[in-house]
Each structure stands twice: as C-alpha cells, then as structure tokens.
Design an enzyme around this catalytic site. Sequence first.
Site, PDB file in Angstrom:
ATOM      1  N   ARG A   3       0.834  -1.192   0.000  1.00  0.00           N
ATOM      2  CA  ARG A   3       0.000   0.000   0.000  1.00  0.00           C
ATOM      3  C   ARG A   3       0.869   1.242   0.000  1.00  0.00           C
ATOM      4  O   ARG A   3       2.060   1.191   0.209  1.00  0.00           O
ATOM      5  CB  ARG A   3      -0.934   0.009   1.216  1.00  0.00           C
ATOM      6  CG  ARG A   3      -0.228   0.175   2.544  1.00  0.00           C
ATOM      7  CD  ARG A   3      -1.297   0.315   3.615  1.00  0.00           C
ATOM      8  NE  ARG A   3      -0.780  -0.001   4.921  1.00  0.00           N
ATOM      9  CZ  ARG A   3      -0.170   0.846   5.705  1.00  0.00           C
ATOM     10  NH1 ARG A   3       0.060   2.068   5.313  1.00  0.00           N
ATOM     11  NH2 ARG A   3       0.243   0.470   6.907  1.00  0.00           N
ATOM     12  N   GLY A  58      -5.176  -6.676   7.562  1.00  0.00           N
ATOM     13  CA  GLY A  58      -4.684  -5.762   6.550  1.00  0.00           C
ATOM     14  C   GLY A  58      -4.155  -4.483   7.157  1.00  0.00           C
ATOM     15  O   GLY A  58      -3.745  -4.444   8.318  1.00  0.00           O
ATOM     16  N   CYS A  59      -4.170  -3.423   6.375  1.00  0.00           N
ATOM     17  CA  CYS A  59      -3.683  -2.128   6.840  1.00  0.00           C
ATOM     18  C   CYS A  59      -4.423  -1.690   8.085  1.00  0.00           C
ATOM     19  O   CYS A  59      -5.651  -1.690   8.126  1.00  0.00           O
ATOM     20  CB  CYS A  59      -3.879  -1.092   5.739  1.00  0.00           C
ATOM     21  SG  CYS A  59      -3.510   0.584   6.249  1.00  0.00           S
ATOM     22  N   PHE A  60      -3.688  -1.326   9.127  1.00  0.00           N
ATOM     23  CA  PHE A  60      -4.342  -0.979  10.392  1.00  0.00           C
ATOM     24  C   PHE A  60      -5.116   0.327  10.336  1.00  0.00           C
ATOM     25  O   PHE A  60      -5.962   0.582  11.184  1.00  0.00           O
ATOM     26  CB  PHE A  60      -3.363  -0.972  11.571  1.00  0.00           C
ATOM     27  CG  PHE A  60      -2.025  -0.319  11.369  1.00  0.00           C
ATOM     28  CD1 PHE A  60      -1.805   0.733  10.496  1.00  0.00           C
ATOM     29  CD2 PHE A  60      -0.929  -0.797  12.090  1.00  0.00           C
ATOM     30  CE1 PHE A  60      -0.559   1.326  10.338  1.00  0.00           C
ATOM     31  CE2 PHE A  60       0.337  -0.215  11.955  1.00  0.00           C
ATOM     32  CZ  PHE A  60       0.519   0.849  11.070  1.00  0.00           C
TER      33      PHE A  60
END
Length: 238
Positions: A3, A58-60
């Site tokens: 990301r 996933g992305c926090f």
Amino acid sequence: MRRHTLKRLSLCAAIGALAITAFAAAPSRAAEDAVIIPPPAVDAQASNGIQTAVIAGGCFWGVQGVFQHTAGVVNAVSGYAGGSKTTADYNMVSTGATGHAESVEIKYDPKKISYGKILQIFFSVAHDPTQLNRQGPDSGTQYRSAIFTANDEQKKVADAYIAQLNAAKVYRKPIVTKVGPLDAFYPAEAYHQDYLTLHPTQPYIAYNDIPKVEALKKIFAENYIEKPTLVSNAKVTN
C-alpha cells in the site's frame, strides 16, 4: 503490491485525482464487499472493567477507523503483534520478515459491546477473512488476518465463530484467519494513529477504508457512532 506508505505519498498524490474519481464513481465498493453474517453462537460472558481485543486484518488504518466508530469501544490503537519488541517498527514490519502483523488493540466496555460482536464486525466489514496474507492492494504476512487472544475464553469464542461461519458457508472461500495467543502488542508510530479521521481524502483511505466505515453504519447501525473515539482523546482506565 504494498500500500501507499508515508514515504510514497508523493506517488499517491500523483494518482490522487484518478483514485478519487474512481471512488466517486463507486463509493460503496467496500460496502458491497462487506458480508452480512450471523452473530456468534458462542460469546464471552459479560464482565466488569474494560477488556482488550487485538485483531489484524490488513492495513491498520482502516481497521482502527472502523472500531473508532463503534459504540462501546473506548480506544482503538494501531500497532504491531506477532513479533518482538526490537522489530516493532514500521519500516521493519513492512519487510514482512518480522513476524508482526499490522494490528489494532481495542479497549472496550463489555457492558456495551461483547467480544463476539467485535469479531462479527471484524469479519463482516473491517476486512475479508478469506484472503491469505493480503488485503486488497496490500500483500505480505504483515497484512494477514489474525486474532490474538488474551485468554482461553477469547480463543474459545474465536475458534467457535470461525467454525460456525465456515459451516454456514457465508463466504465463497474458507476463512484463513489465524487464532493464537497474544504475547505482546506494540503501539505504532504516532503518525499512524487516527489516520482515517485525519486524512479522509487521502486516496488510499478514500478508496479502501472510508467505505468500511460506511458499511459499519449501514450493516451495524445500532453499533455505529458518528463521532470517532480518537487515540488523541481517549481516556482509558483498566
């Protein structure tokens, strides 16, 4: 594909107009990906005092944002779990070689929201539990789906719920979420905290994470709060 990290925000800005245009054309993309699922048949007993849940999906940024809009949550902190203290650093975790997963520590009032309800939101709108070592555009073990349990009761609830959802075939593929004991949680760097609220028009957030909050509001209306509970404002007592 990783990301857009903060080091790559210049690239993100370069494609920003395109990403926001795509988001505007399909603002419910993540909401459509959200799955309406039954509540857990087995849940934790209500207890006194603030409790802790640690999850990874996933992305926090997005996971934290969802639970900051969840009633009964008194704090949600982005951080790292699954590795050692010495490697709990964003640049190191991003290599995928530390054992850490980008995680969120959720402090909650069990009289207002149960552990099972937190898992229901986690499996329904916060991420896709059938993706192995990835979420959306992000790939690597640091983006894996995981539940880090604080005690035997949490493990019992998590294991039973995964078995329940798999048996009900609510997803087209089996759940790959790993359940294991929480050894330690390490808060992420300050610039990662409250990221969704502070950067709602950042293309990654607008396209991937804002729709998750919209799905929470739509699917879990009774658990949704408009004003997020931010790390910068949280007052937590154990």
